[in-house]
Design an enzyme around this catalytic site. Structure first.
Site, mmCIF file in Angstrom:
data_model
loop_
_atom_site.group_PDB
_atom_site.id
_atom_site.type_symbol
_atom_site.label_atom_id
_atom_site.label_comp_id
_atom_site.label_asym_id
_atom_site.label_seq_id
_atom_site.Cartn_x
_atom_site.Cartn_y
_atom_site.Cartn_z
ATOM 1 N N LYS A 16 0.823 -1.222 0.000
ATOM 2 C CA LYS A 16 0.000 0.000 0.000
ATOM 3 C C LYS A 16 0.849 1.261 0.000
ATOM 4 O O LYS A 16 0.577 2.195 -0.746
ATOM 5 C CB LYS A 16 -0.922 0.039 1.229
ATOM 6 N N ARG A 91 -9.297 1.370 9.413
ATOM 7 C CA ARG A 91 -8.929 -0.023 9.641
ATOM 8 C C ARG A 91 -9.910 -0.730 10.556
ATOM 9 O O ARG A 91 -9.756 -1.936 10.788
ATOM 10 C CB ARG A 91 -7.551 -0.080 10.299
ATOM 11 N N ARG A 136 12.394 -2.107 10.649
ATOM 12 C CA ARG A 136 11.213 -1.589 11.336
ATOM 13 C C ARG A 136 10.939 -2.434 12.566
ATOM 14 O O ARG A 136 10.956 -3.654 12.504
ATOM 15 C CB ARG A 136 10.009 -1.643 10.390
HETATM 16 P P1 ADP Z 1 1.307 -2.264 7.754
HETATM 17 O O1 ADP Z 1 0.379 -1.916 6.624
HETATM 18 O O2 ADP Z 1 2.535 -2.938 7.279
HETATM 19 O O3 ADP Z 1 0.637 -2.967 8.893
HETATM 20 P P2 ADP Z 1 1.397 0.524 8.598
HETATM 21 O O4 ADP Z 1 2.625 1.311 8.396
HETATM 22 O O5 ADP Z 1 0.232 0.873 7.769
HETATM 23 O O6 ADP Z 1 1.875 -0.957 8.387
HETATM 24 O O7 ADP Z 1 0.949 0.570 10.126
HETATM 25 C C1 ADP Z 1 1.845 0.249 11.157
HETATM 26 C C2 ADP Z 1 1.119 0.231 12.514
HETATM 27 O O8 ADP Z 1 0.561 1.526 12.783
HETATM 28 C C3 ADP Z 1 -0.073 -0.722 12.619
HETATM 29 O O9 ADP Z 1 0.292 -2.049 12.895
HETATM 30 C C4 ADP Z 1 -0.851 -0.054 13.770
HETATM 31 O O10 ADP Z 1 -0.297 -0.331 15.023
HETATM 32 C C5 ADP Z 1 -0.666 1.423 13.503
HETATM 33 N N1 ADP Z 1 -1.775 1.939 12.656
HETATM 34 C C6 ADP Z 1 -1.672 2.398 11.377
HETATM 35 N N2 ADP Z 1 -2.873 2.785 10.909
HETATM 36 C C7 ADP Z 1 -3.768 2.549 11.909
HETATM 37 C C8 ADP Z 1 -5.173 2.711 12.051
HETATM 38 N N3 ADP Z 1 -5.942 3.203 11.060
HETATM 39 N N4 ADP Z 1 -5.752 2.363 13.233
HETATM 40 C C9 ADP Z 1 -5.025 1.890 14.222
HETATM 41 N N5 ADP Z 1 -3.704 1.687 14.175
HETATM 42 C C10 ADP Z 1 -3.068 2.011 13.028
#
Ligand code: ADP
Length: 189
Positions: A16, A91, A136
């Site tokens: 994404k 999410r 990460r």
């Molecule tokens: P990935 O798509 O690889 O899981 P992201 O960079 O999108 O990684 O997100 C990393 C972390 O940030 C998630 O595992 C969560 O803890 C937090 N996070 C990101 N977006 C949200 C969201 N919309 N609601 C809650 N937590 C979020």
């Protein structure tokens, strides 16, 4: 019709972030990644970053109130007025409701929700590779598995919800980065 308010949805590792940056540039709208905003706050040791880090490092979602407030703030910025590409939000069902309220308040609608699909084994392999390349803190094997579970449990159901609203398009996330970008642009046309 101009497609300018877009959500990208898909499991961790589906690509994404990479694709959001490319699409946003093509469409001339900002890519808004909640994961990136959280990581920037962690790096800057803000209060938000300290709250978020505990959840992120465990592979859990940051609480909705925290995430919703952050997104509301970001969407209110001038550069998002004409459009945006949301990567990683909403999410949860509660976040869908909150986003509906934010957009309703601004008198605008979502144009499309794009699901990037990929096979779980491929996803885990990609994330393990990224762990080595980028270090990460949430890319360890246990946390990767937990993130896949949380996605299946809390976020996958949103796909059906947006499908019911007639907004969903699905794009296969397997293949070369350029190829996937082409598919996405085709789906948004
Ligand atoms: P990935 O798509 O690889 O899981 P992201 O960079 O999108 O990684 O997100 C990393 C972390 O940030 C998630 O595992 C969560 O803890 C937090 N996070 C990101 N977006 C949200 C969201 N919309 N609601 C809650 N937590 C979020």
């Amino acid at each position: 019709m101009t497609v300018s308010r877009i959500i990208l949805i898909g499991p961790p590792g589906a690509g994404k972030g990479t694709q959001a940056a490319r699409l946003a540039e093509h469409l001339g709208v900002p890519a808004i990644s909640t994961g990136d905003i959280f990581r920037a706050n962690v790096a800057e040791r803000t209060e938000l970053g300290q709250t978020a880090q505990r959840y992120m490092d465990a592979g859990e979602y940051v609480p909705d109130e925290v995430t919703n407030a952050m997104v509301a703030d970001r969407l209110a910025a001038e550069d998002a007025a004409a459009g945006f590409l949301l990567d990683g939000y909403p999410r949860t069902e509660a976040q869908v409701g909150e986003l509906d309220r934010m957009l309703g308040g601004a008198g605008v609608n979502l144009d499309k929700v794009v699901e990037i699909t990929a096979d779980v084994d491929e996803l885990v392999a990609r994330l393990l590779k990224r762990a080595i390349e980028q270090g990460r803190s949430d890319d360890t094997e246990d946390v990767i598995r937990r993130r896949q579970e949380v996605y299946a449990d809390q976020t996958a159901p949103l796909v059906g919800l947006y499908e019911g609203r007639g907004l969903l398009v699905r794009v296969d996330g397997l293949g070369a980065i350029d190829e996937v970008t082409e598919r996405l642009l085709g789906a948004l046309d």
